[in-house]
Design a protein around this motif. Structure first.
Motif, mmCIF file in Angstrom:
data_model
loop_
_atom_site.group_PDB
_atom_site.id
_atom_site.type_symbol
_atom_site.label_atom_id
_atom_site.label_comp_id
_atom_site.label_asym_id
_atom_site.label_seq_id
_atom_site.Cartn_x
_atom_site.Cartn_y
_atom_site.Cartn_z
ATOM 1 N N PHE A 50 -18.132 -21.738 -7.106
ATOM 2 C CA PHE A 50 -17.753 -21.505 -5.760
ATOM 3 C C PHE A 50 -16.804 -20.314 -5.766
ATOM 4 C CE2 PHE A 50 -15.493 -25.488 -6.107
ATOM 5 C CZ PHE A 50 -14.130 -24.724 -5.603
ATOM 6 N N VAL A 51 -16.452 -19.686 -5.010
ATOM 7 C CA VAL A 51 -15.323 -18.967 -4.858
ATOM 8 C C VAL A 51 -14.451 -19.082 -3.559
ATOM 9 C CG1 VAL A 51 -14.554 -16.306 -4.861
ATOM 10 C CG2 VAL A 51 -16.708 -17.097 -6.150
ATOM 11 N N THR A 99 -29.553 -18.884 -2.621
ATOM 12 C CA THR A 99 -29.025 -18.196 -1.324
ATOM 13 C C THR A 99 -27.562 -17.987 -1.111
ATOM 14 O OG1 THR A 99 -31.112 -18.584 -0.050
ATOM 15 C CG2 THR A 99 -29.434 -17.882 1.325
ATOM 16 N N PRO A 100 -27.082 -16.810 -1.089
ATOM 17 C CA PRO A 100 -25.476 -17.080 -0.745
ATOM 18 C C PRO A 100 -24.962 -17.244 0.698
ATOM 19 C CG PRO A 100 -26.331 -14.747 -0.583
ATOM 20 C CD PRO A 100 -27.477 -15.467 -0.907
ATOM 21 N N ASN A 101 -24.021 -18.147 0.767
ATOM 22 C CA ASN A 101 -23.461 -18.811 1.999
ATOM 23 C C ASN A 101 -22.024 -19.015 1.951
ATOM 24 O OD1 ASN A 101 -23.765 -19.768 4.442
ATOM 25 N ND2 ASN A 101 -25.543 -20.878 3.920
ATOM 26 N N THR A 106 -20.085 -8.903 2.641
ATOM 27 C CA THR A 106 -20.766 -8.361 1.693
ATOM 28 C C THR A 106 -20.419 -9.303 0.118
ATOM 29 O OG1 THR A 106 -20.273 -6.069 2.189
ATOM 30 C CG2 THR A 106 -21.084 -6.515 0.207
ATOM 31 N N PRO A 107 -21.487 -10.101 -0.223
ATOM 32 C CA PRO A 107 -21.349 -10.985 -1.422
ATOM 33 C C PRO A 107 -21.673 -10.057 -2.563
ATOM 34 C CG PRO A 107 -23.788 -11.044 -0.516
ATOM 35 C CD PRO A 107 -22.857 -10.236 0.526
ATOM 36 N N VAL A 108 -20.546 -10.198 -3.321
ATOM 37 C CA VAL A 108 -20.632 -9.660 -4.846
ATOM 38 C C VAL A 108 -20.378 -10.450 -6.025
ATOM 39 C CG1 VAL A 108 -19.546 -7.369 -3.799
ATOM 40 C CG2 VAL A 108 -18.112 -9.325 -4.814
ATOM 41 N N LYS A 160 -16.654 -9.602 -0.997
ATOM 42 C CA LYS A 160 -15.924 -7.926 -0.980
ATOM 43 C C LYS A 160 -14.955 -7.701 -0.111
ATOM 44 C CE LYS A 160 -17.182 -3.152 -1.265
ATOM 45 N NZ LYS A 160 -18.317 -2.044 -1.310
ATOM 46 N N GLU A 161 -14.974 -8.128 1.186
ATOM 47 C CA GLU A 161 -13.792 -7.785 2.263
ATOM 48 C C GLU A 161 -12.696 -8.629 2.100
ATOM 49 O OE1 GLU A 161 -17.738 -6.274 3.368
ATOM 50 O OE2 GLU A 161 -17.136 -8.256 2.823
ATOM 51 N N CYS A 162 -12.612 -9.436 1.147
ATOM 52 C CA CYS A 162 -11.445 -10.281 1.151
ATOM 53 C C CYS A 162 -10.448 -9.619 0.037
ATOM 54 C CB CYS A 162 -11.746 -11.871 0.861
ATOM 55 S SG CYS A 162 -12.535 -12.551 2.198
#
Length: 181
Positions: A64-65, A28-30, A97-99, A110-112
């Protein structure tokens, strides 16, 4: 300049607020907010509270990003810093938005305008700093929004609008980097 001794719990004298995104052990993205970080070449160091959901998931999944938000994401930065991943996936609570990241198994946001892909190399907690985990990671990729690059592909500093965090443990707040070159 006269100075006065203070006994603050913390002293954040102006650090970039960043969003750390990851997949938890269930895929799950968090995302979480932190403000303790630095990079040198292909190494990054981050500081986390040892009880935090994010750091314990990152220790397990490794990738991680680092997402560098601008002022348009101030609400998300505040939300992610005051809510725990133990209770919810913050991507589900926000309009982020997770990409898929090209080089690591972690979602970018996405928005960063700036994202940095990382893989954990070391996580440690030492005396006398119990409760703080230092994370060291290798940078695997860097991505910058085109509008922040000059004609030579270099970072256009005047376009940066980073969020800066400052505080003393009781009083805290955000400022915005508006670079001019």
């Amino acid at each position: 300049m006269e100075k006065v001794a203070v006994d603050y719990e913390k002293m954040y004298y102006g650090f970039p607020a960043i969003l750390i995104s990851f997949y938890d052990v269930n895929g799950t993205p968090n995302v979480t907010t932190i403000s303790s970080s630095y990079t040198l070449r292909d190494m990054v160091a981050l500081g986390f509270n040892s009880k935090g959901y994010a750091v314990n998931q990152i220790k397990a999944v490794k990738d991680f990003v680092i997402n560098v938000p601008d002022r348009t994401l101030s609400t998300a930065v505040e939300f992610c810093g005051t809510h725990t991943g133990y209770e919810q996936s913050k991507f589900d609570s926000l309009e982020l938005t997770p990409v898929k990241s090209p080089n690591v198994n972690a979602p970018a946001i996405k928005e960063c305008p700036i994202t940095i892909e990382c893989t954990l190399t070391e996580a440690y907690e030492r005396e006398p700093f119990k409760g703080i985990i230092n994370v060291v990671a290798q940078i695997k990729g860097r991505y910058v929004a085109k509008h922040l690059l000059d004609e030579n592909g270099r970072l256009e500093l005047s376009g940066l609008d980073n969020i800066i965090y400052a505080g003393d443990g009781k009083v805290r707040g955000f400022r915005y980097l508006q670079a001019s070159v």
